[in-house]
Design an enzyme around this catalytic site. Structure first.
Site, short mmCIF file in Angstrom:
data_model
loop_
_atom_site.label_atom_id
_atom_site.label_comp_id
_atom_site.label_asym_id
_atom_site.label_seq_id
_atom_site.Cartn_x
_atom_site.Cartn_y
_atom_site.Cartn_z
N TYR A 78 13.27 6.70 -34.78
CA TYR A 78 12.63 6.33 -36.05
C TYR A 78 13.33 5.10 -36.61
O TYR A 78 14.30 5.18 -37.34
CB TYR A 78 12.69 7.48 -37.05
CG TYR A 78 11.84 8.68 -36.66
CD1 TYR A 78 10.89 8.60 -35.64
CD2 TYR A 78 11.98 9.90 -37.33
CE1 TYR A 78 10.12 9.69 -35.29
CE2 TYR A 78 11.21 11.00 -36.99
CZ TYR A 78 10.28 10.89 -35.97
OH TYR A 78 9.51 11.98 -35.63
N PRO A 120 1.15 16.56 -40.94
CA PRO A 120 0.38 17.73 -41.40
C PRO A 120 -0.74 17.41 -42.38
O PRO A 120 -1.59 18.27 -42.61
CB PRO A 120 1.45 18.60 -42.08
CG PRO A 120 2.46 17.61 -42.57
CD PRO A 120 2.51 16.55 -41.50
N LEU A 121 -0.75 16.21 -42.95
CA LEU A 121 -1.76 15.87 -43.95
C LEU A 121 -2.93 15.08 -43.36
O LEU A 121 -3.75 14.55 -44.09
CB LEU A 121 -1.12 15.08 -45.10
CG LEU A 121 -0.01 15.82 -45.86
CD1 LEU A 121 0.63 14.91 -46.89
CD2 LEU A 121 -0.56 17.07 -46.52
#
Length: 315
Positions: free
Chosen positions: A53, A209-210
């Site tokens: 990341y 998750p959204l």
């Protein structure tokens, strides 16, 4: 804050996906640190990061170092915080996502993550994605060696299918505690993996998750995340795989209006209602965003609301 378990560890029912704090469009360090601190203030005890990341071709491990600094500068108790990181992927200068699952690489990556996080042992270390060029058992075997050496306390796997979960569980037993796959109203391809996790008692950590929940006036500017890999979410017939296609976003917005909360909070509450092993890890780049997400842990949907959302998501 409600709690769930990862292995024998008690964690907040909603975690923080720290990826947006280090990739394209990331906030300045002050805002990033404030976002992590806001998560901790809200009762979040699971922070998800990875050595990959970072900006393309620049500063490998940026997110791990940021998380470590945020914990070190937090004014409260951090003894119960579980930091989960991942190894096995890279981000070269062209912005692509590479996969390297050799035991040698994974062990070296774990050692580097240990140093960046400044801990004696990583709480939860996950294989970021199976490498098709390396036998899966060899990659998981590296996790077993790291467990035996005490460099990681628990192991997890990410972007895996049912067969791979069973194979990893056969090798690691109860030291395998989590599966981190893409799962949301828009992408439900991992239903079989979620069911298996519930059967085996493994935590299921949905990333992104959204997905499929459109923005509303309650939300700030959207931080666009580079997809980790189009192949990370295996397309299966009968499952929605894109925003606006069978996601029932309007139903999430309707319930949100009735409850006086954001659609995103309703989405996370819906995920929590899917199974007691689900621990969503929504990303955030602003303190207000993670505070809103954390609130989903205390939003209990009625059976009627869950059925209403299910009817729309499955349409």
């Amino acid at each position: 804050m409600r709690y769930r378990t990862v292995g024998v560890l008690r964690v907040s029912a909603v975690g923080l996906g720290a990826m947006p704090l280090s990739i394209e469009g990331r906030p300045d360090e002050g805002q990033a640190m404030a976002t992590v601190h806001a998560a901790l203030d809200a009762g979040v005890t699971l922070l998800d990061t990875a050595d990959s990341y970072h900006l393309p071709g620049d500063e490998p491990g940026h997110n791990e170092r940021l998380v470590a600094r945020a914990l070190a500068t937090y004014g409260g108790d951090t003894a119960d915080i579980l930091v989960t990181t991942k190894g096995g992927r890279g981000r070269p200068a062209d912005g692509s996502w590479t996969v390297t699952g050799s035991p040698r690489h994974l062990k070296s990556a774990a050692e580097a993550s240990l140093k960046r996080l400044g801990v004696e042992a990583i709480g939860l270390y996950q294989l970021h994605k199976p490498d098709p060029a390396v036998p899966f058992e060899e990659s998981v075997g590296a996790l077993r060696d790291l467990l035996d050496e005490g460099k990681i306390r628990y192991a997890g796997i990410s972007n895996t299918d049912v067969c791979q979960i069973r194979r990893a569980h056969a090798l690691l037993g109860d030291r395998l505690v989590s599966v981190q796959n893409r799962y949301s109203p828009a992408v439900r391809d991992s239903e079989p993996e979620l069911r298996l996790c519930a059967e085996l008692g493994l935590a299921f950590l949905p990333w992104s998750p959204l997905g499929g929940i459109s923005r509303s006036s309650l939300d700030g500017p959207l931080t666009r995340l580079p997809p980790e890999d189009p192949g990370d979410a295996t397309r299966r017939p009968g499952h929605s795989t894109g925003p606006g296609h069978g996601t029932g976003s309007d139903a999430f917005h309707a319930v949100a209006r009735e409850r006086g909360v954001s659609p995103q909070q309703v989405c996370l509450a819906w995920l929590l209602a899917r199974s007691p092993v689900v621990v969503p890890i929504p990303g955030a780049s602003r303190p207000g965003t993670i505070r809103d997400s954390a609130g989903a842990a205390d939003l209990e949907l009625t059976p009627e609301e869950v059925a209403r959302l299910e009817a729309r998501v499955g349409s």
